[in-house]
Design a protein around this motif. Structure first.
Motif, PDB file in Angstrom:
ATOM      1  N   LEU A 151       0.834  -1.200   0.000  1.00  0.00           N
ATOM      2  CA  LEU A 151       0.000   0.000   0.000  1.00  0.00           C
ATOM      3  C   LEU A 151       0.869   1.250   0.000  1.00  0.00           C
ATOM      4  O   LEU A 151       1.911   1.305   0.655  1.00  0.00           O
ATOM      5  CB  LEU A 151      -0.900   0.015   1.238  1.00  0.00           C
ATOM      6  N   THR A 152       0.407   2.243  -0.725  1.00  0.00           N
ATOM      7  CA  THR A 152       1.120   3.516  -0.768  1.00  0.00           C
ATOM      8  C   THR A 152       0.128   4.638  -1.038  1.00  0.00           C
ATOM      9  O   THR A 152      -1.033   4.398  -1.385  1.00  0.00           O
ATOM     10  CB  THR A 152       2.231   3.485  -1.847  1.00  0.00           C
ATOM     11  N   GLU A 153       0.577   5.882  -0.860  1.00  0.00           N
ATOM     12  CA  GLU A 153      -0.208   7.086  -1.138  1.00  0.00           C
ATOM     13  C   GLU A 153      -1.528   7.124  -0.369  1.00  0.00           C
ATOM     14  O   GLU A 153      -2.554   7.594  -0.863  1.00  0.00           O
ATOM     15  CB  GLU A 153      -0.464   7.236  -2.639  1.00  0.00           C
ATOM     16  N   LEU A 154      -1.490   6.656   0.877  1.00  0.00           N
ATOM     17  CA  LEU A 154      -2.683   6.701   1.716  1.00  0.00           C
ATOM     18  C   LEU A 154      -3.060   8.147   2.018  1.00  0.00           C
ATOM     19  O   LEU A 154      -2.220   8.953   2.429  1.00  0.00           O
ATOM     20  CB  LEU A 154      -2.425   5.944   3.016  1.00  0.00           C
ATOM     21  N   HIS A 155      -4.320   8.465   1.825  1.00  0.00           N
ATOM     22  CA  HIS A 155      -4.820   9.818   2.080  1.00  0.00           C
ATOM     23  C   HIS A 155      -6.198   9.696   2.723  1.00  0.00           C
ATOM     24  O   HIS A 155      -7.129   9.139   2.128  1.00  0.00           O
ATOM     25  CB  HIS A 155      -4.927  10.610   0.776  1.00  0.00           C
TER      26      HIS A 155
ATOM     27  N   ASP B 160      -4.796  17.303  -2.905  1.00  0.00           N
ATOM     28  CA  ASP B 160      -5.430  17.589  -1.618  1.00  0.00           C
ATOM     29  C   ASP B 160      -6.328  18.811  -1.745  1.00  0.00           C
ATOM     30  O   ASP B 160      -5.914  19.934  -1.447  1.00  0.00           O
ATOM     31  CB  ASP B 160      -4.385  17.823  -0.535  1.00  0.00           C
ATOM     32  N   GLY B 161      -7.545  18.583  -2.185  1.00  0.00           N
ATOM     33  CA  GLY B 161      -8.481  19.688  -2.320  1.00  0.00           C
ATOM     34  C   GLY B 161      -9.097  20.130  -1.015  1.00  0.00           C
ATOM     35  O   GLY B 161      -9.953  21.027  -0.995  1.00  0.00           O
ATOM     36  N   SER B 162      -8.673  19.545   0.106  1.00  0.00           N
ATOM     37  CA  SER B 162      -9.283  19.868   1.398  1.00  0.00           C
ATOM     38  C   SER B 162      -8.649  21.071   2.075  1.00  0.00           C
ATOM     39  O   SER B 162      -9.136  21.524   3.107  1.00  0.00           O
ATOM     40  CB  SER B 162      -9.187  18.658   2.336  1.00  0.00           C
TER      41      SER B 162
ATOM     42  N   GLN C  98      -1.125  25.416  -8.362  1.00  0.00           N
ATOM     43  CA  GLN C  98      -2.478  25.443  -7.817  1.00  0.00           C
ATOM     44  C   GLN C  98      -3.242  24.190  -8.237  1.00  0.00           C
ATOM     45  O   GLN C  98      -3.947  23.570  -7.436  1.00  0.00           O
ATOM     46  CB  GLN C  98      -3.200  26.706  -8.310  1.00  0.00           C
ATOM     47  N   ARG C  99      -3.086  23.790  -9.498  1.00  0.00           N
ATOM     48  CA  ARG C  99      -3.758  22.594  -9.995  1.00  0.00           C
ATOM     49  C   ARG C  99      -3.235  21.342  -9.281  1.00  0.00           C
ATOM     50  O   ARG C  99      -4.016  20.462  -8.893  1.00  0.00           O
ATOM     51  CB  ARG C  99      -3.545  22.471 -11.501  1.00  0.00           C
ATOM     52  N   ILE C 100      -1.924  21.253  -9.089  1.00  0.00           N
ATOM     53  CA  ILE C 100      -1.347  20.098  -8.405  1.00  0.00           C
ATOM     54  C   ILE C 100      -1.907  19.980  -6.992  1.00  0.00           C
ATOM     55  O   ILE C 100      -2.280  18.893  -6.536  1.00  0.00           O
ATOM     56  CB  ILE C 100       0.186  20.223  -8.382  1.00  0.00           C
TER      57      ILE C 100
END
Length: 782
Positions: A199-203, A440-442, A433-435
């Motif tokens: 598992l990787t990139e857990l968000h 993480d749009g939160s 800004q897009r990245i």
């Protein structure tokens, strides 16, 4: 490796496959990998690391038995010379792998948490590739190259300023950047053992946080590698208690998206009660658990608006400081314990937000902010200028890597995706800004603007952050005057005072008391103005700590804008922050002067405006036991500051003992005493920790202070201190130390030697004051 921040519950030896983490370095008597636990917690991984055994060579210097974190050139607390580190260096180490279980095959990854400024690792004759950039990790899969025994790792490190990566400016002198970047493998180097699929990139992102009936955690992650019958289970944990769970299968690309609901009883993450939970994700092959990953989860909302800042729906005026991660002697090469201590120091100053200026900082510092309740503004590396196309590609990479590394920290509320004080670049900053929105749009985004860019319309981020160094004349003193907030963006003051908008350019303990006192007055003015304007989200003063620099208003290679010095000790300017706390939590009585009557330190130099910062409703002052004055908060100048200072007049006083009693109504909150008699002065020693780990990397601070008989600071004492260390430890610092040149306060750090258990005694000898000492235990579990 992973961004775990709490230790996961163990699975059985049979079920798990026994994967762990190794920190490079060789101590044969100590285990390198704990194969019995499913995933070594990231903090435990660092605190249990084995980092000794390196050899460093370069610029005619060879050092053996080096422990990481490391800086290639030892420095003093001042007069750093970039010629001593700006060149090519070579690190070398050898390591064996521990015997692996026979029930599986594994993948191996080598990770460098931070190296200034470019590295090219070579493992067993195989070049792994070059990573440029000093503030974010570089990770290499080495499965094809690693062997069971006698692995040789060589790392070529480029410490020059010519590396074309932020914040450097190749072709220009290195002092064109405000802070020195002392080269080295200054963070940890680790080896992670993973299964064939992991598992990787857990968000984990809380949703509908303020609505208990709709509150959920949105979980995204990815499976790297292929395996039969994959399945992922996610659980939200409070300690080991499962609050909710969900199971799903990855899609064809290995991506997983799921969520956990029914979370009506969770507690919110607040500044005074920063409750965190843990999201645990487990990868199964059929019914067999294969790999586990975890991340902290804090349920909170943080919104910057044109009407102020709101945390969990409640308006809070931010009172904060900027932090450089630079320490005397070793640059940024301090272990997790010391990084965490910085967060504790800032929390004790009642800071509600810290800005990681001007680069991502050690994860241990961020973890401490999570746990203590400090908001964080984290920004990608950069300072004052943009580079060429290659340089800008690294900006995009840095923004991506910063967010991927740190997006699970509840303390982080702002991403700095426009680099500090840089000119507009619509293409670049539209990309960053897009990245940020994709990863993480939160969270909202920002970027600190300076001076003439106040009126810019070319600002693509969410929150307008302004480094405000405008000033005004007040009673003959230069003091900050904040600009009006822009109406079309949320507004945050991200720097002020510094060496530019206060009454002086230097705030040293050796400077006249009028300058030192003026720093406290200037910071009080900043936070008063920020609190008075409901459109302002708050203000971050420049700066938390003094720092080594070759740029601008520096003296002997040090900038002195900190309200704390390089040694992490508060100056008079820290008093305004110290007082901003409910007296039911802590009573504070902090004069912004010394109780002294000699020369430039004399309190009488302040006339009738000697400020005392206290979180009280009334102060009663006594001289030699006799009533002297009764004071009320100065609400005329500071009507909006939560706890305004008190104004005293000692212009006609020539000595004696001062007692300050603090009251709330008729209730005595506390009292402090100050002596003008130098005969009772003493040299005090104290250590931040009574025990540290004997791994060669762990360290703790030992502070030297000249004080009066009551423990109040005494800045004018002459003489150097000679330190004596006995036992299995190493001193990081100047010895002897010219204590008179730092105003009677300084610090060194002590670290243990690998595997050497015992007690270290540090003694201090002053030519005029009684000797003193302190002991620190070197253990295996601290």
């Amino acid at each position: 490796m992973d961004a775990e921040s709490t230790r996961p519950a163990p699975l059985s030896r049979r079920a798990f496959g026994r994967f762990g983490v190794l920190t490079l370095g060789v101590v044969a008597a100590m285990p390198l990998i704990d194969w019995s636990s499913p995933a070594l917690n990231r903090r435990m991984q660092r605190e249990n690391r084995i980092d000794s055994g390196w050899r460093v060579s370069g610029m005619r210097t060879v050092r053996d038995g080096v422990t990481l974190p490391d800086s290639v050139a030892r420095q003093s607390w001042r007069d750093w010379d970039p010629k001593t580190w700006e060149g090519e260096w070579h690190y070398r180490n050898s390591f064996d792998l521990p015997p692996a279980p026979e029930d599986g095959t594994y993948r191996y990854f080598l990770r460098f948490d931070g190296a200034l400024s470019a590295i090219t690792p070579n493992l067993n004759g195989h070049v792994l590739g070059t990573h440029r950039g000093g503030y974010l990790p570089a990770e290499y899969e080495i499965t094809r190259y690693v062997r069971g025994r006698d692995n040789r790792l060589d790392v070529a490190l480029d410490g020059s300023f010519e590396v074309d990566v932020p914040p450097n400016r190749p072709g220009r002198p290195s002092n064109t950047v405000d802070f020195w970047q002392l080269a080295g493998l200054y963070r940890e180097v680790t080896l992670r053992v993973r299964p064939q699929a992991f598992l990787t990139e857990l968000h984990a992102v809380p949703r509908a946080v303020l609505d208990p009936l709709r509150r959920t955690v949105d979980v995204r992650l990815r499976v790297d590698g292929r395996m039969p019958d994959p399945r992922v289970r996610v659980e939200l944990l409070d300690g080991e208690r499962i609050l909710g769970s969900a199971s799903t299968v990855p899609d064809a690309q290995g991506r997983v998206r799921t969520g956990i609901g029914g979370l009506r009883d969770v507690e919110l993450w607040e500044l005074d009660a920063p409750k965190s939970y843990r999201l645990r994700a487990t990868l199964y092959s059929g019914r067999e658990p294969v790999h586990e990953e975890s991340a902290p989860v804090g349920f909170r909302t943080a919104e910057f608006t044109t009407e102020g800042f709101f945390l969990n729906g409640h308006r809070r005026t931010i009172i904060g400081l900027n932090r450089h991660q630079i320490f005397p002697y070793v640059g940024a090469a301090m272990p997790p314990r010391v990084q965490r201590r910085d967060a504790r120091i800032l929390k004790d100053l009642n800071v509600t937000m810290v800005r990681c200026s001007h680069y991502p900082q050690h994860e241990a510092f961020l973890e401490a902010c999570d746990e203590l309740g400090i908001l964080v503004f984290e920004e990608a590396p950069g300072w004052g200028a943009l580079g060429d196309g290659t340089w800008k590609r690294y900006v995009r990479r840095d923004v991506r890597d910063m967010i991927l590394r740190d997006r699970n920290h509840p303390s982080i509320v702002l991403w700095g995706v426009r680099l500090n004080e840089t000119p507009a670049d619509s293409e670049l900053y539209a990309d960053t800004q897009r990245i940020a929105a994709e990863l993480d749009g939160s969270r909202q985004t920002t970027g600190a603007i300076i001076g003439g860019d106040y009126g810019t319309e070319d600002f693509l981020q969410d929150v307008f952050s302004y480094n405000d160094y405008d000033s005004q004349q007040v009673d003959g003193k230069r003091l900050p005057k904040l600009k009006q907030p822009r109406e079309n963006w949320p507004w945050l003051v991200t720097e002020s005072v510094g060496t530019l908008s206060g009454p002086a350019s230097f705030y040293r303990r050796t400077d006249p008391v009028t300058a030192q006192h003026g720093q406290a007055l200037a910071h009080a003015y900043v936070h008063e103005q920020a609190a008075a304007d409901p459109r302002c989200c708050g203000a971050l003063g420049w700066a938390g700590f003094d720092y080594p620099s070759g740029n601008g208003n520096q003296y002997q290679g040090v900038k002195y804008p900190g309200v704390l010095d390089q040694f992490r000790e508060p100056k008079l300017g820290a008093a305004v922050y110290a007082a901003q706390v409910d007296p039911n939590r802590r009573v504070v009585i902090e004069p912004a002067f010394y109780w002294d009557f000699h020369g430039e330190f004399a309190v009488g130099e302040l006339g009738d405006d000697a400020l005392i910062f206290a979180n009280a409703g009334r102060l009663e002052l006594f001289l030699d036991g006799a009533p002297f004055a009764e004071l009320l908060p100065d609400r005329g100048r500071f009507p909006h500051l939560p706890y305004a200072p008190f104004r005293a007049d000692f212009s006609r006083v020539s000595g004696g003992e001062l007692r300050i009693d603090a009251y709330q109504g008729a209730r005595l909150l506390g009292s402090r005493r100050f002596s003008a008699d130098h005969e009772g002065d003493r040299l005090a020693l104290s250590a931040d920790d009574s025990e540290i780990r004997a791994d060669g990397a762990d360290a703790t601070r030992v502070v030297l202070r000249v004080t009066d008989r009551h423990g109040a600071p005494r800045p004018g004492r002459a003489g150097s201190v000679r330190l004596r260390l006995r036992g299995p430890g190493e001193l990081l610092g100047d010895n002897p130390f010219p204590l008179a040149e730092t105003g009677g306060v300084a610090a060194v750090w002590v670290r243990g030697r690998p595997g050497r258990i015992g007690t270290v005694r540090i003694g201090a000898v002053h030519p005029e004051l009684p000797s003193n000492d302190v002991t620190i235990r070197m253990g295996d579990r601290a």
